[in-house]
Design a protein around this motif. Structure first.
Motif, PDB file in Angstrom:
ATOM      1  N   THR A 112       0.702  -1.965  -0.185  1.00  0.00           N
ATOM      2  CA  THR A 112       0.403  -0.074   0.195  1.00  0.00           C
ATOM      3  C   THR A 112       0.719   0.770   0.032  1.00  0.00           C
ATOM      4  OG1 THR A 112      -1.650  -1.276   1.149  1.00  0.00           O
ATOM      5  CG2 THR A 112      -1.808   1.607   1.136  1.00  0.00           C
TER       6      THR A 112
ATOM      7  N   ARG B 166      -6.256  -1.046  -6.583  1.00  0.00           N
ATOM      8  CA  ARG B 166      -6.607  -2.300  -6.953  1.00  0.00           C
ATOM      9  C   ARG B 166      -5.822  -2.814  -7.669  1.00  0.00           C
ATOM     10  NH1 ARG B 166      -8.546  -3.487  -1.471  1.00  0.00           N
ATOM     11  NH2 ARG B 166      -9.765  -2.065  -0.612  1.00  0.00           N
TER      12      ARG B 166
ATOM     13  N   LEU C 225      -2.476   3.097  -3.703  1.00  0.00           N
ATOM     14  CA  LEU C 225      -2.149   1.719  -3.807  1.00  0.00           C
ATOM     15  C   LEU C 225      -2.829   0.858  -2.885  1.00  0.00           C
ATOM     16  CD1 LEU C 225       1.301   1.325  -6.645  1.00  0.00           C
ATOM     17  CD2 LEU C 225      -0.606   0.608  -6.992  1.00  0.00           C
TER      18      LEU C 225
ATOM     19  N   LEU D 220      -5.061  -2.068 -13.498  1.00  0.00           N
ATOM     20  CA  LEU D 220      -4.659  -1.744 -12.201  1.00  0.00           C
ATOM     21  C   LEU D 220      -5.754  -0.464 -12.418  1.00  0.00           C
ATOM     22  CD1 LEU D 220      -2.790  -1.803 -10.076  1.00  0.00           C
ATOM     23  CD2 LEU D 220      -2.037  -0.095 -10.472  1.00  0.00           C
TER      24      LEU D 220
ATOM     25  N   LEU E 227       3.816   2.029  -8.623  1.00  0.00           N
ATOM     26  CA  LEU E 227       3.740   0.865  -8.369  1.00  0.00           C
ATOM     27  C   LEU E 227       5.407   0.273  -9.181  1.00  0.00           C
ATOM     28  CD1 LEU E 227       2.711  -2.083  -8.487  1.00  0.00           C
ATOM     29  CD2 LEU E 227       2.250  -2.077 -10.465  1.00  0.00           C
TER      30      LEU E 227
ATOM     31  N   GLY F 193      -2.126   4.665 -10.008  1.00  0.00           N
ATOM     32  CA  GLY F 193      -1.282   3.866  -9.502  1.00  0.00           C
ATOM     33  C   GLY F 193       0.142   3.412 -10.647  1.00  0.00           C
TER      34      GLY F 193
ATOM     35  N   ILE G 150      -1.857  -4.376  -2.793  1.00  0.00           N
ATOM     36  CA  ILE G 150      -1.068  -5.261  -3.733  1.00  0.00           C
ATOM     37  C   ILE G 150      -0.588  -6.037  -3.803  1.00  0.00           C
ATOM     38  CG2 ILE G 150      -0.140  -4.621  -6.544  1.00  0.00           C
ATOM     39  CD1 ILE G 150      -2.372  -2.671  -5.907  1.00  0.00           C
TER      40      ILE G 150
END
Length: 271
Positions: free
Chosen positions: A29, A231, A38, A228, A64, A60, A41
């Motif tokens: 997160t 989430r 995010l 994405l 990521l 995000g 994940i």
């Protein structure tokens, strides 16, 4: 078949990341100013695949990649590269940032910019030797930029700049490549050059995760996709995951575009 998710060590209570995965993320997160970008994940990248990271603006996608590289802090979770900590596996990872995030006025030419990627091998404060320049030039040849080796990077077009940064990552001879929007704002020739490089990397057994915006080329360029939107909506082989239903769940109300992409995928399947 290995589990597609990380597991918890029943004795130590710690996350055990699969060593077969080039990039393994568990319960990650990330938040900016207390606003989650995010959320929770979990993802294990399959080896030897070209993987698109797809989602709407603000989903995000870039975060990521940056979180995986420890460029932005995480609130929770863990990331592993080939089963180990990123700082210990850094030499196996090549990174192509967004072109807009680079200071193109920095006074170096294309060859020098690529050679910078070799400093880990050269050693800080040690001289750059002919062998290192040859490696950098070899990378420029792979992206068709050898004729611009002595050109200042500020004097290159947007597509040429992107090729230089792709060459910079290639010079690292990494096993995992993380690319943040390499196709953004480039000309058709550069796009073809990037695709050719990606396929060469895959044939050599490398893995690439690529932030990508053009939904209509996902099934043409990539093997797998990550959908994405804050989430993880879905991930897996393009032919299984890149469906109209999953795209609607990812993009919400942009139905006209999704219908167009879905129709194109259907026509390709029938052909």
């Amino acid at each position: 078949m290995e589990s597609a998710r990380s597991n918890l060590d029943s004795t130590a209570g710690e996350v055990v990341h699969p060593e077969w995965s080039p990039l393994s993320i568990h319960d990650m997160t990330v938040a900016y100013h207390r606003q989650p970008v995010l959320w929770d994940i979990d993802y294990d990248a399959p080896p030897g695949k070209l993987i698109a990271i797809v989602g709407p603006n603000g989903a995000g996608k870039s975060t990521l990649i940056k979180a995986a590289l420890n460029l932005v802090p995480t609130i929770s979770g863990s990331v592993a590269v080939f089963g180990g900590q990123y700082r210990k596996q850094r030499g196996r990872v090549g990174y192509v940032p967004q072109r807009s995030s680079v200071d193109w006025d920095f006074p170096v030419n294309a060859l020098e910019a690529v050679t910078m990627a070799l400093y880990r091998k050269i050693g800080w404060f040690r001289p750059v030797r002919k062998h290192h320049r040859q490696l950098a030039m070899k990378a420029l040849v792979r992206v068709g930029m050898q004729d611009f080796a002595m050109r200042q990077i500020s004097q290159l077009s947007g597509g040429q700049q992107q090729r230089v940064f792709l060459a910079r990552a290639l010079a690292q001879e990494a096993d995992l490549y993380l690319m943040d929007e390499p196709f953004a704002g480039v000309d058709a020739a550069t796009e073809r050059a990037i695709v050719d490089v990606l396929r060469d990397l895959q044939q050599a057994g490398k893995t690439a995760l690529v932030v990508h915006h053009d939904l209509q080329t996902v099934s043409e360029y990539f093997d797998e996709v990550i959908l994405l939107n804050l989430r993880l909506v879905a991930s897996g082989p393009v032919e299984e995951v890149f469906t109209t239903e999953n795209l609607r769940a990812t993009y919400g109300g942009k139905l006209a575009l999704l219908d167009q992409v879905g129709h194109r995928m259907t026509m390709r399947g029938e052909g």
